[in-house]
Write a protein that holds these residues in place. Structure first.
Motif, PDB file in Angstrom:
ATOM      1  N   PHE A   7      47.091  42.875  16.394  1.00 46.83           N
ATOM      2  CA  PHE A   7      48.380  43.431  16.001  1.00 46.83           C
ATOM      3  C   PHE A   7      48.437  44.812  16.648  1.00 46.83           C
ATOM      4  CE2 PHE A   7      47.441  40.223  12.884  1.00 46.83           C
ATOM      5  CZ  PHE A   7      48.673  39.645  12.603  1.00 46.83           C
ATOM      6  N   PRO A   8      48.772  44.849  17.948  1.00 40.69           N
ATOM      7  CA  PRO A   8      48.680  46.097  18.713  1.00 40.69           C
ATOM      8  C   PRO A   8      49.493  47.249  18.143  1.00 40.69           C
ATOM      9  CG  PRO A   8      49.923  44.414  19.912  1.00 40.69           C
ATOM     10  CD  PRO A   8      49.256  43.728  18.773  1.00 40.69           C
ATOM     11  N   VAL A 158      58.374  35.790  21.760  1.00 40.55           N
ATOM     12  CA  VAL A 158      57.925  37.127  22.185  1.00 40.55           C
ATOM     13  C   VAL A 158      58.784  38.202  21.516  1.00 40.55           C
ATOM     14  CG1 VAL A 158      57.718  38.684  24.153  1.00 40.55           C
ATOM     15  CG2 VAL A 158      57.030  36.277  24.375  1.00 40.55           C
ATOM     16  N   THR A 159      58.130  39.269  21.075  1.00 41.62           N
ATOM     17  CA  THR A 159      58.843  40.365  20.417  1.00 41.62           C
ATOM     18  C   THR A 159      58.145  41.689  20.699  1.00 41.62           C
ATOM     19  OG1 THR A 159      59.655  41.200  18.287  1.00 41.62           O
ATOM     20  CG2 THR A 159      57.515  40.116  18.287  1.00 41.62           C
ATOM     21  N   ARG A 164      54.178  42.995  15.682  1.00 33.98           N
ATOM     22  CA  ARG A 164      53.965  41.857  16.579  1.00 33.98           C
ATOM     23  C   ARG A 164      52.487  41.467  16.624  1.00 33.98           C
ATOM     24  NH1 ARG A 164      54.465  46.545  19.200  1.00 33.98           N
ATOM     25  NH2 ARG A 164      53.020  47.063  20.894  1.00 33.98           N
ATOM     26  N   MET A 165      52.255  40.204  16.946  1.00 28.61           N
ATOM     27  CA  MET A 165      50.900  39.666  17.013  1.00 28.61           C
ATOM     28  C   MET A 165      50.569  39.324  18.461  1.00 28.61           C
ATOM     29  SD  MET A 165      49.354  36.351  14.951  1.00 28.61           S
ATOM     30  CE  MET A 165      50.409  35.138  15.777  1.00 28.61           C
ATOM     31  N   GLU A 175      52.710  38.744  23.129  1.00 28.29           N
ATOM     32  CA  GLU A 175      52.949  39.478  21.887  1.00 28.29           C
ATOM     33  C   GLU A 175      54.149  38.829  21.205  1.00 28.29           C
ATOM     34  OE1 GLU A 175      53.228  43.633  22.832  1.00 28.29           O
ATOM     35  OE2 GLU A 175      51.072  43.772  23.256  1.00 28.29           O
ATOM     36  N   VAL A 176      53.886  38.213  20.065  1.00 28.31           N
ATOM     37  CA  VAL A 176      54.852  37.304  19.452  1.00 28.31           C
ATOM     38  C   VAL A 176      55.086  37.616  17.970  1.00 28.31           C
ATOM     39  CG1 VAL A 176      54.213  35.456  21.043  1.00 28.31           C
ATOM     40  CG2 VAL A 176      53.005  35.680  18.860  1.00 28.31           C
ATOM     41  N   HIS A 177      56.116  36.971  17.430  1.00 24.51           N
ATOM     42  CA  HIS A 177      56.370  37.053  15.989  1.00 24.51           C
ATOM     43  C   HIS A 177      55.258  36.337  15.228  1.00 24.51           C
ATOM     44  CE1 HIS A 177      60.460  38.735  15.735  1.00 24.51           C
ATOM     45  NE2 HIS A 177      60.756  38.043  16.817  1.00 24.51           N
ATOM     46  N   PRO A 178      54.642  36.990  14.235  1.00 25.58           N
ATOM     47  CA  PRO A 178      53.636  36.302  13.408  1.00 25.58           C
ATOM     48  C   PRO A 178      54.346  35.473  12.337  1.00 25.58           C
ATOM     49  CG  PRO A 178      53.841  38.569  12.683  1.00 25.58           C
ATOM     50  CD  PRO A 178      54.768  38.418  13.867  1.00 25.58           C
TER      51      PRO A 178
END
Length: 265
Positions: A7-8, A158-159, A164-165, A175-178
């Motif tokens: 989770f950057p 992607v988000t 973001r995950m 990097e996407v929606h969890p």
């Protein structure tokens, strides 16, 4: 078997082995353990609720003896029926459940149908069982979604949102929606709401159950729209169709049952 999930935006990173441990030479996966945890806690909640309205713990346990295998079968049938192109060339693979391929809506439908049959045979008021057990069901769903986290699946598009995950897919970092987290949190909130209704505001039988379907359906509709692994019929996401129908039927039934209660009082 190892996934690195981060989770950057929050400065977090986890390296997770999908295998929890090995027992008698066989690998035991975290996914299965998490599902079992959800089942156990959901059962305990269901038993506690049932006792409050005069049903015995044995009644819930007896129901689960039928419901658990029915849910596995229902979840598999739902998935296969909506992904038949993946199985038509090798129909025997329909039975390879250990390779993955189940759908929660199939399990929910199977659980409800099994309960209705069980209550008819045992001469139990269906809404008493439905109201008692759906609270444990949504808790199990909330916990079970963390199995998707371990498996690095059921994520979204992607988000750039702060929560973001990050995952690795085909050698790329995305990097996407969890979405697993969205649904888990939504269900935990729903669990709290249903508990309140059951113990403080169950003004008529069926209120908790139909609120469960309404709550879960509403959340699933929007969360499903973010996912990248949806099952489709034509251009429509099947789970969104089922979710919309759940919401509509639930609203109608809540209004109808409330009017009936007012008429009788």
């Amino acid at each position: 078997m190892t996934n690195t999930i981060g989770f950057p935006g929050l400065g977090l990173e986890f390296t997770i082995n999908r295998v929890a441990f090995t027992l008698f030479g066989r690998e035991v996966y975290w996914y299965g353990l998490i599902i079992v945890l959800g089942l156990v806690l959901g059962t305990l909640i269901g038993v506690k609720n049932a006792k409050k309205i005069g049903l015995s713990a044995d009644t819930v346990y007896d129901y689960l003896l039928y419901a658990i295998p029915a849910c596995v079968i229902g979840a598999r049938i739902y998935y296969v029926a909506t992904s038949w192109s993946d199985y038509k060339d090798n129909p025997v693979s329909v039975f390879y459940v250990w390779e993955g391929g189940i759908a929660i809506y199939g399990a929910v439908i199977a659980a409800i149908l099994t309960l209705l049959i069980f209550c008819k045979v045992k001469k139990i008021a269906p809404y008493d069982m439905l109201d008692s057990c759906c609270i444990g069901l949504i808790l199990g769903q909330a916990i079970g979604r963390w199995g998707n986290f371990v498996n690095c699946e059921a994520y979204g598009t992607v988000t750039t949102l702060p929560w973001r995950m990050s995952i690795e897919e085909a050698g790329r970092i995305l990097e996407v929606h969890p979405t697993f987290l969205y649904e888990s949190l939504w269900n935990f909130v729903g669990f709290s709401l249903l508990l309140f209704l059951f113990y403080r505001n169950r003004t008529f039988p069926g209120k908790v159950f139909w609120t469960y379907l309404l709550w879960y359906g509403a959340g699933r509709f929007f969360i499903e729209g973010l996912r990248t692994d949806s099952l489709y019929v034509g251009n429509f996401r099947i789970s969104q169709i089922v979710a919309v129908l759940s919401v509509i039927v639930s609203v109608v039934m809540l209004v109808r049952l409330n009017k009936r209660k007012e008429t009788q009082s």
